[in-house]
Motif scaffolding. Sequence first.
Motif, PDB file in Angstrom:
ATOM      1  N   LEU A  83       0.876  -1.177   0.000  1.00  0.00           N
ATOM      2  CA  LEU A  83       0.000   0.000   0.000  1.00  0.00           C
ATOM      3  C   LEU A  83       0.909   1.222   0.000  1.00  0.00           C
ATOM      4  CD1 LEU A  83      -2.500  -1.145   2.768  1.00  0.00           C
ATOM      5  CD2 LEU A  83      -2.791  -1.314   0.301  1.00  0.00           C
ATOM      6  N   GLN A  84       0.579   2.181  -0.850  1.00  0.00           N
ATOM      7  CA  GLN A  84       1.435   3.346  -1.012  1.00  0.00           C
ATOM      8  C   GLN A  84       0.576   4.611  -1.049  1.00  0.00           C
ATOM      9  OE1 GLN A  84       4.879   2.375  -2.006  1.00  0.00           O
ATOM     10  NE2 GLN A  84       5.470   4.387  -1.304  1.00  0.00           N
ATOM     11  N   PRO A  85       0.690   5.533  -0.103  1.00  0.00           N
ATOM     12  CA  PRO A  85       1.461   5.423   1.142  1.00  0.00           C
ATOM     13  C   PRO A  85       0.702   4.580   2.164  1.00  0.00           C
ATOM     14  CG  PRO A  85       0.297   7.512   1.078  1.00  0.00           C
ATOM     15  CD  PRO A  85      -0.030   6.814  -0.215  1.00  0.00           C
ATOM     16  N   VAL A  86       1.387   4.246   3.265  1.00  0.00           N
ATOM     17  CA  VAL A  86       0.764   3.428   4.305  1.00  0.00           C
ATOM     18  C   VAL A  86      -0.131   4.309   5.200  1.00  0.00           C
ATOM     19  CG1 VAL A  86       1.243   1.931   6.272  1.00  0.00           C
ATOM     20  CG2 VAL A  86       2.633   1.759   4.224  1.00  0.00           C
ATOM     21  N   TRP A  87       0.259   5.585   5.328  1.00  0.00           N
ATOM     22  CA  TRP A  87      -0.545   6.578   6.069  1.00  0.00           C
ATOM     23  C   TRP A  87      -1.196   7.475   5.050  1.00  0.00           C
ATOM     24  CZ3 TRP A  87      -1.351   7.747  11.264  1.00  0.00           C
ATOM     25  CH2 TRP A  87      -0.658   6.927  12.180  1.00  0.00           C
ATOM     26  N   VAL A  88      -2.493   7.640   5.132  1.00  0.00           N
ATOM     27  CA  VAL A  88      -3.166   8.493   4.156  1.00  0.00           C
ATOM     28  C   VAL A  88      -4.314   9.247   4.827  1.00  0.00           C
ATOM     29  CG1 VAL A  88      -4.622   6.603   3.315  1.00  0.00           C
ATOM     30  CG2 VAL A  88      -4.169   8.529   1.827  1.00  0.00           C
ATOM     31  N   THR A 133      -2.406   3.934  -3.462  1.00  0.00           N
ATOM     32  CA  THR A 133      -2.264   2.901  -4.484  1.00  0.00           C
ATOM     33  C   THR A 133      -2.069   1.538  -3.844  1.00  0.00           C
ATOM     34  OG1 THR A 133      -1.254   4.516  -5.941  1.00  0.00           O
ATOM     35  CG2 THR A 133      -0.924   2.226  -6.515  1.00  0.00           C
ATOM     36  N   ILE A 134      -2.754   0.549  -4.419  1.00  0.00           N
ATOM     37  CA  ILE A 134      -2.588  -0.833  -3.974  1.00  0.00           C
ATOM     38  C   ILE A 134      -1.835  -1.544  -5.096  1.00  0.00           C
ATOM     39  CG2 ILE A 134      -3.784  -2.897  -3.152  1.00  0.00           C
ATOM     40  CD1 ILE A 134      -6.320  -1.044  -2.993  1.00  0.00           C
ATOM     41  N   GLU A 135      -0.737  -2.185  -4.756  1.00  0.00           N
ATOM     42  CA  GLU A 135       0.040  -2.883  -5.778  1.00  0.00           C
ATOM     43  C   GLU A 135       0.301  -4.310  -5.327  1.00  0.00           C
ATOM     44  OE1 GLU A 135       3.915  -1.609  -8.151  1.00  0.00           O
ATOM     45  OE2 GLU A 135       4.390  -2.659  -6.289  1.00  0.00           O
ATOM     46  N   CYS A 136       0.109  -5.244  -6.260  1.00  0.00           N
ATOM     47  CA  CYS A 136       0.379  -6.648  -5.958  1.00  0.00           C
ATOM     48  C   CYS A 136       1.338  -7.194  -7.006  1.00  0.00           C
ATOM     49  CB  CYS A 136      -0.924  -7.439  -5.964  1.00  0.00           C
ATOM     50  SG  CYS A 136      -0.693  -9.183  -5.612  1.00  0.00           S
ATOM     51  N   ARG A 179       2.077  -8.230 -12.267  1.00  0.00           N
ATOM     52  CA  ARG A 179       1.831  -7.129 -11.351  1.00  0.00           C
ATOM     53  C   ARG A 179       0.477  -6.508 -11.650  1.00  0.00           C
ATOM     54  NH1 ARG A 179       5.372  -1.906 -10.401  1.00  0.00           N
ATOM     55  NH2 ARG A 179       5.414  -1.729 -12.650  1.00  0.00           N
ATOM     56  N   VAL A 180      -0.177  -6.047 -10.605  1.00  0.00           N
ATOM     57  CA  VAL A 180      -1.429  -5.325 -10.789  1.00  0.00           C
ATOM     58  C   VAL A 180      -1.448  -4.142  -9.824  1.00  0.00           C
ATOM     59  CG1 VAL A 180      -2.695  -6.887  -9.243  1.00  0.00           C
ATOM     60  CG2 VAL A 180      -3.948  -5.528 -10.876  1.00  0.00           C
ATOM     61  N   THR A 181      -1.913  -2.990 -10.308  1.00  0.00           N
ATOM     62  CA  THR A 181      -2.032  -1.827  -9.422  1.00  0.00           C
ATOM     63  C   THR A 181      -3.446  -1.276  -9.518  1.00  0.00           C
ATOM     64  OG1 THR A 181      -1.279  -0.331 -11.140  1.00  0.00           O
ATOM     65  CG2 THR A 181       0.394  -1.116  -9.598  1.00  0.00           C
ATOM     66  N   PHE A 182      -3.855  -0.647  -8.435  1.00  0.00           N
ATOM     67  CA  PHE A 182      -5.203  -0.081  -8.368  1.00  0.00           C
ATOM     68  C   PHE A 182      -5.143   1.186  -7.534  1.00  0.00           C
ATOM     69  CE2 PHE A 182      -9.482  -0.010  -6.307  1.00  0.00           C
ATOM     70  CZ  PHE A 182     -10.227   0.163  -7.459  1.00  0.00           C
ATOM     71  N   ASN A 183      -5.723   2.265  -8.086  1.00  0.00           N
ATOM     72  CA  ASN A 183      -5.732   3.548  -7.375  1.00  0.00           C
ATOM     73  C   ASN A 183      -7.090   3.745  -6.720  1.00  0.00           C
ATOM     74  OD1 ASN A 183      -3.113   4.234  -8.227  1.00  0.00           O
ATOM     75  ND2 ASN A 183      -3.944   4.917 -10.198  1.00  0.00           N
ATOM     76  N   SER A 184      -7.046   4.267  -5.511  1.00  0.00           N
ATOM     77  CA  SER A 184      -8.294   4.492  -4.782  1.00  0.00           C
ATOM     78  C   SER A 184      -8.132   5.731  -3.912  1.00  0.00           C
ATOM     79  CB  SER A 184      -8.590   3.262  -3.923  1.00  0.00           C
ATOM     80  OG  SER A 184      -9.824   3.404  -3.280  1.00  0.00           O
ATOM     81  N   THR A 185      -9.243   6.194  -3.351  1.00  0.00           N
ATOM     82  CA  THR A 185      -9.154   7.281  -2.375  1.00  0.00           C
ATOM     83  C   THR A 185      -9.591   6.727  -1.027  1.00  0.00           C
ATOM     84  OG1 THR A 185     -11.341   7.975  -3.099  1.00  0.00           O
ATOM     85  CG2 THR A 185      -9.491   9.241  -3.943  1.00  0.00           C
ATOM     86  N   ASN A 196      -1.890 -10.052   5.010  1.00  0.00           N
ATOM     87  CA  ASN A 196      -2.793  -8.905   5.160  1.00  0.00           C
ATOM     88  C   ASN A 196      -1.990  -7.622   5.308  1.00  0.00           C
ATOM     89  OD1 ASN A 196      -5.212 -10.265   5.018  1.00  0.00           O
ATOM     90  ND2 ASN A 196      -5.279 -10.694   7.202  1.00  0.00           N
ATOM     91  N   LYS A 197      -2.522  -6.569   4.719  1.00  0.00           N
ATOM     92  CA  LYS A 197      -1.905  -5.250   4.906  1.00  0.00           C
ATOM     93  C   LYS A 197      -2.972  -4.286   5.417  1.00  0.00           C
ATOM     94  CE  LYS A 197       2.347  -5.783   4.055  1.00  0.00           C
ATOM     95  NZ  LYS A 197       3.224  -5.687   2.937  1.00  0.00           N
ATOM     96  N   VAL A 198      -2.533  -3.343   6.239  1.00  0.00           N
ATOM     97  CA  VAL A 198      -3.468  -2.392   6.859  1.00  0.00           C
ATOM     98  C   VAL A 198      -3.141  -0.980   6.391  1.00  0.00           C
ATOM     99  CG1 VAL A 198      -4.322  -1.508   9.058  1.00  0.00           C
ATOM    100  CG2 VAL A 198      -3.661  -3.895   8.875  1.00  0.00           C
ATOM    101  N   LEU A 199      -4.174  -0.228   6.093  1.00  0.00           N
ATOM    102  CA  LEU A 199      -4.000   1.175   5.701  1.00  0.00           C
ATOM    103  C   LEU A 199      -4.338   2.047   6.913  1.00  0.00           C
ATOM    104  CD1 LEU A 199      -3.456   2.946   3.112  1.00  0.00           C
ATOM    105  CD2 LEU A 199      -5.927   3.224   2.999  1.00  0.00           C
TER     106      LEU A 199
END
Length: 278
Positions: free
Chosen positions: A119-124, A131-134, A172-178, A210-213
């Motif tokens: 997760l980029q950034p981890v703090w938002v 952005t979520i990238e796998c 690789r897959v990326t996804f942008n979100s708010t 698991n990753k946490v935002l």
Amino acid sequence: MSSLGRWGLHAALLALLCCSESGEAAFEVHIWPERLVVENGGSRTVNCSTSCANPDTGGLETTLEKTLLEDQPRWKSFWISNVSWDSVLFCYFTCAGEQQSKSLNVSMYQFPQQIILQLQPVWVTLGKPFTIECRVSAVKPLESLTLTLLRGKETLHSQTFNGGATDPQEARVTFNSTASKEDGLLNFSCQAELDLRSRGGDILRNISENKVLQVYEPPPENQMVIIVTVVSVLLFLFVMSVLLCFVFGQHWRQRRMGTYGVRAAWRRLPQVFRVQHM
Ligand SMILES: *[C@@H]1O[C@H](CO)[C@@H](O)[C@H](O)[C@H]1NC(C)=O
Ligand SMILES: *[C@@H]1O[C@H](CO)[C@@H](O)[C@H](O)[C@H]1NC(C)=O
Ligand SMILES: *[C@@H]1O[C@H](CO)[C@@H](O)[C@H](O)[C@H]1NC(C)=O
Ligand SMILES: *[C@@H]1O[C@H](CO)[C@@H](O)[C@H](O)[C@H]1NC(C)=O
């Protein structure tokens, strides 16, 4: 309809080719399994058999490593080992001077050993983009891969890939979100799925850690105004007190200096009178 017609033509041609000379019934060659998908470096048993009652010769043609396990007049079984690439096996038998063969496509598969989610950034801040990238390590066949980005159990994004001659390769897959409030409450994960059913295999799945935002919620606007006002007032009071201290300090010093000046003048005064008297 047209495929049926083609099949009929095909059968007729085959019959013409094989049996026109001798007039004998055509014998058949079978290979088992009919479809084969093997993990990179893996091994399998393959069985070649024929309907011919008494075949002259028979065997298996392959570029893979093979070991004859059992040799019967009407069937032979082989151990195919260290499957490291896609290849075609040919099973053949000769019956009364005539040869028949059957091919089997062997697919090699490689399931990714690593599934890394970031997760980029981890703090938002709430409402701001992230952005979520796998990423997954070498995978084959790439066109059987589906990467799915999950929030809790909900699918955020799913992607399939176009295969290439260059696989195994990374994907690789990326996804942008708010960032929403929910993003901070649920775990993010990435699922890799390799669907080998069309090649005679199963569906293989694995999931990332698991990753946490961390979603940071800014205080509401009116609260912000209060904070700014309080800070401004405190700052003003501080500046004023510093200024007042300075001004009073100066004033006090001047008064002290002024007192000394007057006393000195008073002391000097009799001397002047004395001079005038003399
Ligand atoms: C190979 O196939 C033949 C014909 O189907 C069958 O009779 C035989 O048992 C098979 N052998 C093995 C080891 O499965
Ligand atoms: C399997 O095949 C790979 C690639 O062809 C080769 O590097 C490896 O030595 C083989 N392993 C065995 C046990 O034969
Ligand atoms: C085997 O592979 C070849 C080439 O990759 C393809 O044309 C053919 O249709 C395949 N056969 C089967 C039975 O899947
Ligand atoms: C998130 O993942 C952690 C560790 O993987 C787990 O302990 C926790 O229960 C999960 N939280 C939710 C809301 O699923």
